[in-house]
Each structure stands twice: as structure tokens, then as C-alpha cells.
Scaffold this active site. Structure first.
Site, mmCIF file in Angstrom:
data_model
loop_
_atom_site.group_PDB
_atom_site.id
_atom_site.type_symbol
_atom_site.label_atom_id
_atom_site.label_comp_id
_atom_site.label_asym_id
_atom_site.label_seq_id
_atom_site.Cartn_x
_atom_site.Cartn_y
_atom_site.Cartn_z
ATOM 1 C CB SER A 1 -0.932 -0.001 1.208
ATOM 2 O OG SER A 1 -1.501 1.274 1.346
ATOM 3 C CG HIS B 1 -3.830 -1.391 -1.939
ATOM 4 N ND1 HIS B 1 -4.928 -2.128 -2.330
ATOM 5 C CD2 HIS B 1 -4.261 -0.615 -0.917
ATOM 6 C CE1 HIS B 1 -5.961 -1.819 -1.573
ATOM 7 N NE2 HIS B 1 -5.595 -0.886 -0.706
ATOM 8 C CG ASP C 1 -5.115 2.529 0.552
ATOM 9 O OD1 ASP C 1 -6.110 1.784 0.498
ATOM 10 O OD2 ASP C 1 -3.981 2.141 0.883
ATOM 11 C CG MET D 1 -8.412 7.404 2.084
ATOM 12 S SD MET D 1 -7.636 7.441 3.706
ATOM 13 C CE MET D 1 -6.773 5.865 3.668
ATOM 14 C CG HIS E 1 -9.204 0.317 -1.041
ATOM 15 N ND1 HIS E 1 -8.656 0.144 0.215
ATOM 16 C CD2 HIS E 1 -10.545 0.312 -0.875
ATOM 17 C CE1 HIS E 1 -9.637 0.052 1.110
ATOM 18 N NE2 HIS E 1 -10.784 0.155 0.475
ATOM 19 C CG MET F 1 -11.349 3.533 1.470
ATOM 20 S SD MET F 1 -9.862 3.466 2.460
ATOM 21 C CE MET F 1 -8.636 3.454 1.154
ATOM 22 C CG MET G 1 -11.887 -2.531 4.395
ATOM 23 S SD MET G 1 -10.264 -2.165 3.708
ATOM 24 C CE MET G 1 -9.394 -1.463 5.106
ATOM 25 N N GLY H 1 -9.297 4.033 6.524
ATOM 26 C CA GLY H 1 -8.970 5.444 6.758
ATOM 27 C C GLY H 1 -7.514 5.676 7.127
ATOM 28 N N GLY I 1 -1.446 1.264 9.592
ATOM 29 C CA GLY I 1 -0.861 0.971 10.900
ATOM 30 C C GLY I 1 -1.833 0.594 12.002
ATOM 31 C CG ASP J 1 -6.386 -2.776 2.721
ATOM 32 O OD1 ASP J 1 -5.356 -2.576 3.388
ATOM 33 O OD2 ASP J 1 -6.938 -1.900 2.013
ATOM 34 N N GLY J 2 -5.358 -4.451 5.816
ATOM 35 C CA GLY J 2 -5.363 -3.860 7.148
ATOM 36 C C GLY J 2 -4.689 -4.749 8.180
ATOM 37 N N GLY K 1 0.816 -2.263 4.115
ATOM 38 C CA GLY K 1 1.372 -0.914 4.094
ATOM 39 C C GLY K 1 2.501 -0.764 5.082
ATOM 40 C CB SER K 2 2.527 0.103 8.687
ATOM 41 O OG SER K 2 1.551 -0.833 9.044
HETATM 42 C C1 DX5 Z 1 -6.599 1.648 5.140
HETATM 43 C C2 DX5 Z 1 -6.103 1.299 3.777
HETATM 44 C C3 DX5 Z 1 -5.000 0.326 3.778
HETATM 45 C C4 DX5 Z 1 -3.771 0.729 4.549
HETATM 46 C C5 DX5 Z 1 -3.241 -0.525 5.160
HETATM 47 O O1 DX5 Z 1 -7.780 2.349 5.023
HETATM 48 O O2 DX5 Z 1 -7.131 0.753 2.999
HETATM 49 O O3 DX5 Z 1 -4.657 -0.084 2.467
HETATM 50 O O4 DX5 Z 1 -2.785 1.348 3.781
HETATM 51 O O5 DX5 Z 1 -2.232 -0.212 6.036
HETATM 52 P P1 DX5 Z 1 -1.577 -1.280 7.007
HETATM 53 O O6 DX5 Z 1 -1.066 -2.398 6.151
HETATM 54 O O7 DX5 Z 1 -0.507 -0.498 7.675
HETATM 55 O O8 DX5 Z 1 -2.652 -1.734 7.954
HETATM 56 ZN ZN ZN Z 2 -6.554 -0.101 1.039
#
Ligand code: DX5
Ligand code: ZN
Length: 218
Positions: A8, A33, A35, A37, A66, A68, A137, A142, A145, A175-176, A197-198
Site C-alpha cells: 500500500s 495498492h 488508497d 480517500m 481502493h 474510499m 477490510m 482510513g 498501521g 487489507d489492514g 502498508g506499514s
Molecule cells: C486503510 C487502507 C489500507 C492501509 C493498510 O484504510 O485501505 O490499504 O494502507 O495499512 P496497514 O497495512 O498499515 O494496515
Molecule cells: Zn486499502
């Protein structure tokens, strides 16, 4: 079969985006990926077309977007023009989901829908055939981490069963809060693709983190 890894971009270092894109290009990740928002559907604002346009020329991986955002279908043609491979809308944001998925496919993209943690997989019973991918999810959308919601494992297994019983090829993405440990449990439960992501960008060796997730198989 190995796992489709989709790092991500939200957790990348925006002061060194070029280096992070080069790392992704070199890695075993199949997708990137993105994101998006809008500050309304989710309580945060991330990035949109200007960032996508900047990275597309250097990116060697498929874009997995993705959304949002509240009215994702306003942008279907714009995403198609950019060369996005998978356009993913939230179930909770789209009233006419069947129409939306048909429009995504007719614009040459793979169709995907995301379910928030509170939305049961069974709501997709009558639209599964129109879906190339379902994203579950495993945190509230949003922010990066956050902590993995364990209930997602049962949802993944239930969705796997629905897909397999009908002999469909619909992919399951999560995801998450994904790391090596939660990733392993998710793949065992039936996930095909992991967003991270993180875990990836915070790892001392992101290439190794991606490789570890990619190697996971059922
Ligand atoms: C959150 C995003 C994710 C986010 C995941 O709303 O949809 O894609 O980047 O981050 P990690 O992997 O750090 O939970
Ligand atoms: Zn995402």
C-alpha cells in the site's frame, strides 16, 4: 500457488516516492495498492489523480485502486484512461452495485468490491459472478498501521466457500494489519492477495517482507 502481494502506497515515503516505486518494481509484488480517500466516506484524505499520473510512467506493476470515496463511479473513465488494472469500490458507498461492476468491466478493468469489517460476506451472494475480486477490510478504513481484526479470518473462510462452491475465479484480498503472521493465517483461511502498508514500508528490508508474504500458500 503463491500470494499476490499489493504493497500500500499510503505507507510510502512521499519525499522519496521514486525510490519506493523502484523498490516495488524490483520486488516480487504483483500489484501496487492505491488508497484514495475523500474525507467523507472515511475520516481522512489521502491522494488522487496527480500522484497516480506521476507514478504511472515508472511503475512496472498492476495498479490496484481502493476507492474510499462516496461517488466512485464518477471517475470510472478517468481510472480506465490511466491504465488502472483493478477498480475497487466500497459496498457501503455504492447503491447500484451491479451496475457499477458492469461499468468497471466494460471500461476494460477488473471489477472489485470492498466490505467494511461490519459488512457480512453474504451480502455479495447475488453479485459474486460480476466480481473479479472481493476485498475484506481487516481494519476500519482510513488509516495505515492499525490492529488486525481477528474476525476477518472467519469472513475469509466463509467467502472462500461461497466462491469455491460456485466454481468461480473471484479473488479474495485482505487489507489492514497484514504482516507475516496475520498473512499466514489469512492465506490458510482462503485469501489470494494481501495488501500491506506499514509492514512493508516500515520493515528494515521491504523486499524481504514482500518476499515472505508472496511465498505464503495454502
Ligand atoms: C486503510 C487502507 C489500507 C492501509 C493498510 O484504510 O485501505 O490499504 O494502507 O495499512 P496497514 O497495512 O498499515 O494496515
Ligand atoms: Zn486499502
Amino acid at each position: 500457488m503463491s500470494t499476490i502481494v499489493s504493497p500500500s502506497l499510503l505507507s510510502a515515503n512521499f519525499m522519496r516516492l521514486e525510490e519506493d516505486i523502484e523498490m516495488i518494481n524490483k520486488s516480487q509484488a504483483e500489484w501496487l495498492h492505491i488508497d484514495v480517500m475523500d474525507g467523507t466516506f472515511v475520516p481522512n484524505i489521502s491522494f488522487g489523480f496527480p500522484i497516480l499520473e506521476a507514478i504511472v510512467p515508472s511503475l512496472k506493476k498492476e495498479l490496484d485502486v481502493h476507492l474510499m470515496i462516496e461517488e466512485p463511479m464518477k471517475f470510472v473513465e478517468q481510472f480506465a484512461k490511466l491504465g488502472v488494472a483493478t477498480m475497487n469500490v466500497h459496498y457501503e458507498a455504492v447503491t447500484h452495485l451491479h451496475r457499477a461492476l458492469t461499468a468497471i468491466r466494460s471500461n476494460g478493468m477488473k471489477s472489485a468490491v470492498t466490505l467494511n469489517p461490519h459488512t457480512p460476506v453474504e451480502v455479495l451472494t447475488d453479485v459474486l459472478e460480476e466480481l473479479d475480486m472481493v476485498l475484506l477490510m481487516s481494519v476500519n478504513p482510513g488509516y495505515g498501521g492499525q490492529k488486525f481484526i481477528p474476525r476477518t479470518l472467519d469472513k475469509t473462510a466463509r467467502l472462500r466457500k461461497m466462491i469455491d462452491e460456485r466454481g468461480l475465479k473471484t479473488l479474495i484480498q485482505i487489507d489492514g494489519g497484514v504482516n507475516q503472521e496475520t498473512g499466514e493465517a489469512l492465506v490458510k483461511a482462503g485469501a489470494d492477495s494481501l495488501v500491506a502498508g506499514s509492514y512493508v514500508f516500515g520493515h528494515q528490508n521491504p523486499l524481504q517482507a514482500i518476499e515472505g508474504l508472496h511465498k505464503l500458500s495454502r
